[in-house]
Write a protein that holds these residues in place. Sequence first.
Motif, PDB file in Angstrom:
ATOM      1  N   ARG A  33      12.069 -36.887 -31.336  1.00 58.98           N
ATOM      2  CA  ARG A  33      13.464 -36.628 -31.680  1.00 58.98           C
ATOM      3  C   ARG A  33      14.400 -37.717 -31.171  1.00 58.98           C
ATOM      4  NH1 ARG A  33      11.797 -31.466 -29.995  1.00 58.98           N
ATOM      5  NH2 ARG A  33      12.871 -31.734 -27.997  1.00 58.98           N
ATOM      6  N   ALA A  34      14.077 -38.280 -29.993  1.00 56.48           N
ATOM      7  CA  ALA A  34      14.991 -39.237 -29.367  1.00 56.48           C
ATOM      8  C   ALA A  34      14.777 -40.667 -29.826  1.00 56.48           C
ATOM      9  CB  ALA A  34      14.847 -39.166 -27.844  1.00 56.48           C
ATOM     10  N   SER A  35      13.544 -41.060 -30.187  1.00 55.45           N
ATOM     11  CA  SER A  35      13.269 -42.477 -30.447  1.00 55.45           C
ATOM     12  C   SER A  35      14.100 -43.061 -31.585  1.00 55.45           C
ATOM     13  CB  SER A  35      11.773 -42.703 -30.686  1.00 55.45           C
ATOM     14  OG  SER A  35      11.312 -41.950 -31.788  1.00 55.45           O
ATOM     15  N   PRO A  36      14.321 -42.361 -32.722  1.00 56.42           N
ATOM     16  CA  PRO A  36      15.167 -42.974 -33.751  1.00 56.42           C
ATOM     17  C   PRO A  36      16.615 -43.131 -33.298  1.00 56.42           C
ATOM     18  CG  PRO A  36      14.532 -40.739 -34.391  1.00 56.42           C
ATOM     19  CD  PRO A  36      13.719 -41.099 -33.197  1.00 56.42           C
ATOM     20  N   LEU A  37      17.079 -42.201 -32.457  1.00 57.66           N
ATOM     21  CA  LEU A  37      18.452 -42.280 -31.945  1.00 57.66           C
ATOM     22  C   LEU A  37      18.591 -43.432 -30.960  1.00 57.66           C
ATOM     23  CD1 LEU A  37      18.815 -38.441 -31.343  1.00 57.66           C
ATOM     24  CD2 LEU A  37      19.660 -39.733 -33.315  1.00 57.66           C
ATOM     25  N   LEU A  38      17.603 -43.580 -30.085  1.00 59.87           N
ATOM     26  CA  LEU A  38      17.623 -44.689 -29.126  1.00 59.87           C
ATOM     27  C   LEU A  38      17.548 -46.033 -29.844  1.00 59.87           C
ATOM     28  CD1 LEU A  38      15.273 -43.172 -26.398  1.00 59.87           C
ATOM     29  CD2 LEU A  38      17.693 -43.747 -26.088  1.00 59.87           C
ATOM     30  N   ALA A  39      16.750 -46.106 -30.892  1.00 60.73           N
ATOM     31  CA  ALA A  39      16.644 -47.356 -31.648  1.00 60.73           C
ATOM     32  C   ALA A  39      17.987 -47.722 -32.273  1.00 60.73           C
ATOM     33  CB  ALA A  39      15.574 -47.228 -32.733  1.00 60.73           C
ATOM     34  N   GLY A  40      18.693 -46.724 -32.807  1.00 63.08           N
ATOM     35  CA  GLY A  40      19.995 -46.991 -33.388  1.00 63.08           C
ATOM     36  C   GLY A  40      21.014 -47.434 -32.361  1.00 63.08           C
ATOM     37  N   LEU A  41      21.048 -46.767 -31.205  1.00 55.98           N
ATOM     38  CA  LEU A  41      21.984 -47.141 -30.144  1.00 55.98           C
ATOM     39  C   LEU A  41      21.667 -48.531 -29.600  1.00 55.98           C
ATOM     40  CD1 LEU A  41      22.138 -43.696 -28.329  1.00 55.98           C
ATOM     41  CD2 LEU A  41      24.032 -44.808 -29.540  1.00 55.98           C
ATOM     42  N   THR A  42      20.385 -48.859 -29.505  1.00 52.88           N
ATOM     43  CA  THR A  42      19.979 -50.191 -29.043  1.00 52.88           C
ATOM     44  C   THR A  42      20.484 -51.258 -30.009  1.00 52.88           C
ATOM     45  OG1 THR A  42      18.003 -49.275 -28.001  1.00 52.88           O
ATOM     46  CG2 THR A  42      18.007 -51.643 -28.439  1.00 52.88           C
ATOM     47  N   ALA A  43      20.304 -51.014 -31.300  1.00 58.48           N
ATOM     48  CA  ALA A  43      20.737 -51.994 -32.300  1.00 58.48           C
ATOM     49  C   ALA A  43      22.248 -52.205 -32.251  1.00 58.48           C
ATOM     50  CB  ALA A  43      20.316 -51.526 -33.692  1.00 58.48           C
ATOM     51  N   LEU A  44      22.997 -51.145 -31.981  1.00 58.72           N
ATOM     52  CA  LEU A  44      24.459 -51.238 -31.959  1.00 58.72           C
ATOM     53  C   LEU A  44      24.999 -51.676 -30.599  1.00 58.72           C
ATOM     54  CD1 LEU A  44      25.376 -47.993 -33.951  1.00 58.72           C
ATOM     55  CD2 LEU A  44      25.400 -50.351 -34.772  1.00 58.72           C
ATOM     56  N   ARG A  45      24.119 -51.773 -29.600  1.00 61.72           N
ATOM     57  CA  ARG A  45      24.551 -52.098 -28.232  1.00 61.72           C
ATOM     58  C   ARG A  45      25.701 -51.176 -27.805  1.00 61.72           C
ATOM     59  NH1 ARG A  45      22.193 -56.954 -26.841  1.00 61.72           N
ATOM     60  NH2 ARG A  45      21.400 -58.198 -28.597  1.00 61.72           N
TER      61      ARG A  45
ATOM     62  N   LEU B 124       8.898 -42.936 -24.128  1.00 59.55           N
ATOM     63  CA  LEU B 124      10.310 -42.570 -24.134  1.00 59.55           C
ATOM     64  C   LEU B 124      11.091 -43.384 -23.103  1.00 59.55           C
ATOM     65  CD1 LEU B 124      12.429 -40.765 -25.373  1.00 59.55           C
ATOM     66  CD2 LEU B 124      11.796 -38.967 -23.753  1.00 59.55           C
ATOM     67  N   ARG B 125      10.510 -43.572 -21.937  1.00 54.25           N
ATOM     68  CA  ARG B 125      11.186 -44.372 -20.915  1.00 54.25           C
ATOM     69  C   ARG B 125      11.353 -45.824 -21.363  1.00 54.25           C
ATOM     70  NH1 ARG B 125       8.410 -40.787 -17.457  1.00 54.25           N
ATOM     71  NH2 ARG B 125       6.515 -42.044 -17.581  1.00 54.25           N
ATOM     72  N   THR B 126      10.329 -46.360 -22.035  1.00 58.06           N
ATOM     73  CA  THR B 126      10.435 -47.726 -22.554  1.00 58.06           C
ATOM     74  C   THR B 126      11.602 -47.845 -23.531  1.00 58.06           C
ATOM     75  OG1 THR B 126       8.084 -48.196 -22.263  1.00 58.06           O
ATOM     76  CG2 THR B 126       9.253 -49.489 -23.922  1.00 58.06           C
ATOM     77  N   ALA B 127      11.726 -46.887 -24.452  1.00 60.05           N
ATOM     78  CA  ALA B 127      12.821 -46.916 -25.424  1.00 60.05           C
ATOM     79  C   ALA B 127      14.174 -46.802 -24.727  1.00 60.05           C
ATOM     80  CB  ALA B 127      12.645 -45.790 -26.442  1.00 60.05           C
ATOM     81  N   ALA B 128      14.245 -45.958 -23.707  1.00 59.69           N
ATOM     82  CA  ALA B 128      15.506 -45.788 -22.976  1.00 59.69           C
ATOM     83  C   ALA B 128      15.871 -47.058 -22.212  1.00 59.69           C
ATOM     84  CB  ALA B 128      15.396 -44.594 -22.036  1.00 59.69           C
ATOM     85  N   LEU B 129      14.896 -47.695 -21.582  1.00 63.45           N
ATOM     86  CA  LEU B 129      15.170 -48.927 -20.834  1.00 63.45           C
ATOM     87  C   LEU B 129      15.617 -50.048 -21.763  1.00 63.45           C
ATOM     88  CD1 LEU B 129      12.206 -48.798 -18.291  1.00 63.45           C
ATOM     89  CD2 LEU B 129      14.642 -48.668 -17.732  1.00 63.45           C
TER      90      LEU B 129
ATOM     91  N   GLY C 277      27.201 -49.275 -25.546  1.00 60.65           N
ATOM     92  CA  GLY C 277      27.209 -49.013 -24.112  1.00 60.65           C
ATOM     93  C   GLY C 277      27.852 -47.713 -23.722  1.00 60.65           C
ATOM     94  N   GLU C 278      28.719 -47.160 -24.565  1.00 60.87           N
ATOM     95  CA  GLU C 278      29.347 -45.890 -24.221  1.00 60.87           C
ATOM     96  C   GLU C 278      28.340 -44.745 -24.147  1.00 60.87           C
ATOM     97  OE1 GLU C 278      29.932 -46.392 -28.772  1.00 60.87           O
ATOM     98  OE2 GLU C 278      29.735 -47.619 -26.959  1.00 60.87           O
ATOM     99  N   ALA C 279      27.132 -44.976 -24.717  1.00 61.76           N
ATOM    100  CA  ALA C 279      26.098 -43.941 -24.691  1.00 61.76           C
ATOM    101  C   ALA C 279      25.210 -44.041 -23.460  1.00 61.76           C
ATOM    102  CB  ALA C 279      25.241 -44.032 -25.956  1.00 61.76           C
ATOM    103  N   ALA C 280      25.550 -44.902 -22.497  1.00 60.70           N
ATOM    104  CA  ALA C 280      24.708 -45.073 -21.312  1.00 60.70           C
ATOM    105  C   ALA C 280      24.434 -43.754 -20.584  1.00 60.70           C
ATOM    106  CB  ALA C 280      25.338 -46.095 -20.368  1.00 60.70           C
ATOM    107  N   PRO C 281      25.414 -42.859 -20.399  1.00 63.63           N
ATOM    108  CA  PRO C 281      25.106 -41.589 -19.706  1.00 63.63           C
ATOM    109  C   PRO C 281      24.039 -40.763 -20.433  1.00 63.63           C
ATOM    110  CG  PRO C 281      27.473 -41.965 -19.767  1.00 63.63           C
ATOM    111  CD  PRO C 281      26.860 -42.990 -20.664  1.00 63.63           C
ATOM    112  N   GLU C 282      24.116 -40.703 -21.764  1.00 62.09           N
ATOM    113  CA  GLU C 282      23.126 -39.932 -22.514  1.00 62.09           C
ATOM    114  C   GLU C 282      21.741 -40.576 -22.414  1.00 62.09           C
ATOM    115  OE1 GLU C 282      27.051 -38.709 -23.803  1.00 62.09           O
ATOM    116  OE2 GLU C 282      26.143 -40.698 -23.624  1.00 62.09           O
ATOM    117  N   VAL C 283      21.695 -41.905 -22.468  1.00 58.91           N
ATOM    118  CA  VAL C 283      20.413 -42.598 -22.350  1.00 58.91           C
ATOM    119  C   VAL C 283      19.844 -42.413 -20.948  1.00 58.91           C
ATOM    120  CG1 VAL C 283      19.258 -44.839 -22.469  1.00 58.91           C
ATOM    121  CG2 VAL C 283      21.065 -44.294 -24.111  1.00 58.91           C
ATOM    122  N   LEU C 284      20.690 -42.459 -19.953  1.00 60.31           N
ATOM    123  CA  LEU C 284      20.239 -42.287 -18.569  1.00 60.31           C
ATOM    124  C   LEU C 284      19.669 -40.884 -18.365  1.00 60.31           C
ATOM    125  CD1 LEU C 284      19.998 -43.657 -15.853  1.00 60.31           C
ATOM    126  CD2 LEU C 284      22.346 -42.952 -15.336  1.00 60.31           C
TER     127      LEU C 284
END
Length: 710
Positions: A474-486, A509-514, A488-495
């Motif tokens: 569920r999280a990996s496609p969302l993390l990929a999108g946030l990574t592509a857009l850089r 999952l940790r790799t995608a978050a990092l 940073g306001e989503a840092a709390p959710e990623v953390l």
Amino acid sequence: MFAGIDEVDWASMEHAYGPADDVPGLLQGLASADPAEREGALDGMYGAVHHQGDVYACTLACIPFLFELVVDPAVPDRGGIVELLTSIGGIDLDEDDEDEIDEEEIEGAANYAMAAAAVTAGAGVFFALMADDDPGVRVSAPLALATLHGHPARVLTLLRDRLAVERDDEVRLALVEAAGRVALRHRPLTDQIADWLSRLAAEAYPPGLRLAALAQLARCAPQALPGDVVRVVAGLLRQLRSSPVAAEPGPRPAGAHSEPEPAGVEERAAPATLVGQLRALSAEESAGRAAPWTADLLRTLHVGLDDRVAERTALLTDQLCSPDRWQRIDAVRMSSGLIRAWRGSYGELVRLVGEQLGAAEPRLAEAASHVLEELFGLAAPAADALAARVAADPGAWVKEWASGPPGLGSAVKALSRLGDARAVPALAAALERPEVPHDVGFAIGYLGPAARPLAGALRRRLGEVGLDEGAYDRASPLLAGLTALRAGEAAPEVLRVLRGAPEYRGEWLRTAALRALGSFGPAAHCAVPELRALIRRPGTAAATEAAEALWAVDGDADAVLPVLIEGLQAEHAHERRAAASALGRLGARAEVTAPRLRALLGHEELWLRVDAAIALWEVSGRAGESVPVLLAAWEQNRHVRVRVAGCLARMGAAGAGSNAVHVLRAELASVRRHNAMDGGYGSHDTYEDEKLLALCRRALTGNPGKGPTT
């Protein structure tokens, strides 16, 4: 029939799925009066006894009984048995193949050789089958003779004599194809066969036969093709599409009768066997076509034309303008194969493929959509057509599958891969679905800044992800999108995800978050304490990933250097590669690691050598030691070329040296895509090759862009 079958010790043999004691039943099933039983038996022969072309001891034991079947006129559907024998006996092992065989493959190679010998020894029976009453047998027999018989001149004479009296169109095409097969296998006969095929391609013969002759000329003697082959073939296609179409109510399952079903009879179920499914698909493809074999002939012609890209493009362009939807479907599909394997000028061809998106025939529109999906930037001439297709059909924005997560529709992916903002509404809708499509993050990555309005939805959905065993999916496609857009306001959710990753797929999952936190840079400062805690376990993949993120977020080289140095000594090569790449991003701040990176230039793992060479240049600024390693890898493994070219582009021609310039120019001069494979392809092959070409040009134009990090 089947005399002695019970004397064979079948139980002592094996096929692909275990003991071969069921083989007698399969052989007897091939002679059954029941079409379904015959179909099931043939499916079993291909599925187990001749699985994926393999030859087992039980396969060899079947050969005499298969010959009994093909010569008995009372056995129905013998054409399929002839094809099975041709496949069993028609595998060639040339000297190059023999050199590559290891000890475990010796027994298999011996079986292939014995099968070839056994079937070739009995191939004389196929001569009589050339005049068999069953057209299916007459279709299969010519290719069997061309593949298996040891006297090709005699086979060629029979093919020519038989063509003069044969009246079945499909059999006539098989005779011509067999002649091409003889020419390919027996080169001394090529000139003679080419002369005959050239005469068949003359105007005195029917258009289908002429097209078949041209296709075989392209295969075996392309130099004998007429200089205006595109004009000739285009004219033949116009004649073929003017032929009357046989009245046909629609596709029928194999074995179905043409009479209408009586009232109350249930619709037939889909065929249960693979052979039956293939026949049903073939029947569906052929329904309504004036000349259903045209597509196969054109594919053969394209294979023979090979690197004559301009002529192939012109031919497909003409087909895409045809009023016959079937010729356009064939052209769309063949355009994919051409563009995927060969470099060329495809603007007009792609524009015409895009026009098919508005076709009333759903198969045509869907085929065009799939082709454009694979083209990435090359699909630009079809951008407006794609946007219109996406806007007109919201129901196709997301594709549901019987198993597995949903995915984006082809047109949405194609438009996103162009970086076209008109895909954003479809992606926004996808993010509101209960289950987010698995590939939405990648689509956002290609859109770039145009997708920035989606950051809020990505952040919100990530905050809603439960950190259970399904968290990664569920999280990996969302993390990929946030990574592509850089974003940073989503840092709390990623953390939150980083801290709460479950045990199941938690490492992924940790790799995608990092990676997401690293892409945010200083905007992810709230994650610094967590990242510093993670780097306290040097030598692990997680520590290397955390160190790379910490450098991007905090820029603390003193904290991350010891961790990355430790990573260079990790047990697994991929972990060493990650550490080397991370050190390269530190640039001159990591110059102290140059000796360690230099020591990896001779490592047995090619990809590690490449990453170490790139990192060595990035930390030292000196190309002398790195370039020879990179160029050697370029020649050894074509799949490393994009990565190498990226480094050479940053160096520029002056920094890379004359040897690199020669290699780059040779790549640009090649018409074959560097990653083109015979018999297989990847969905990103065209994208990767176009990226390689762009990097080669950048390296040679003296506009290197970013050099070593300082």
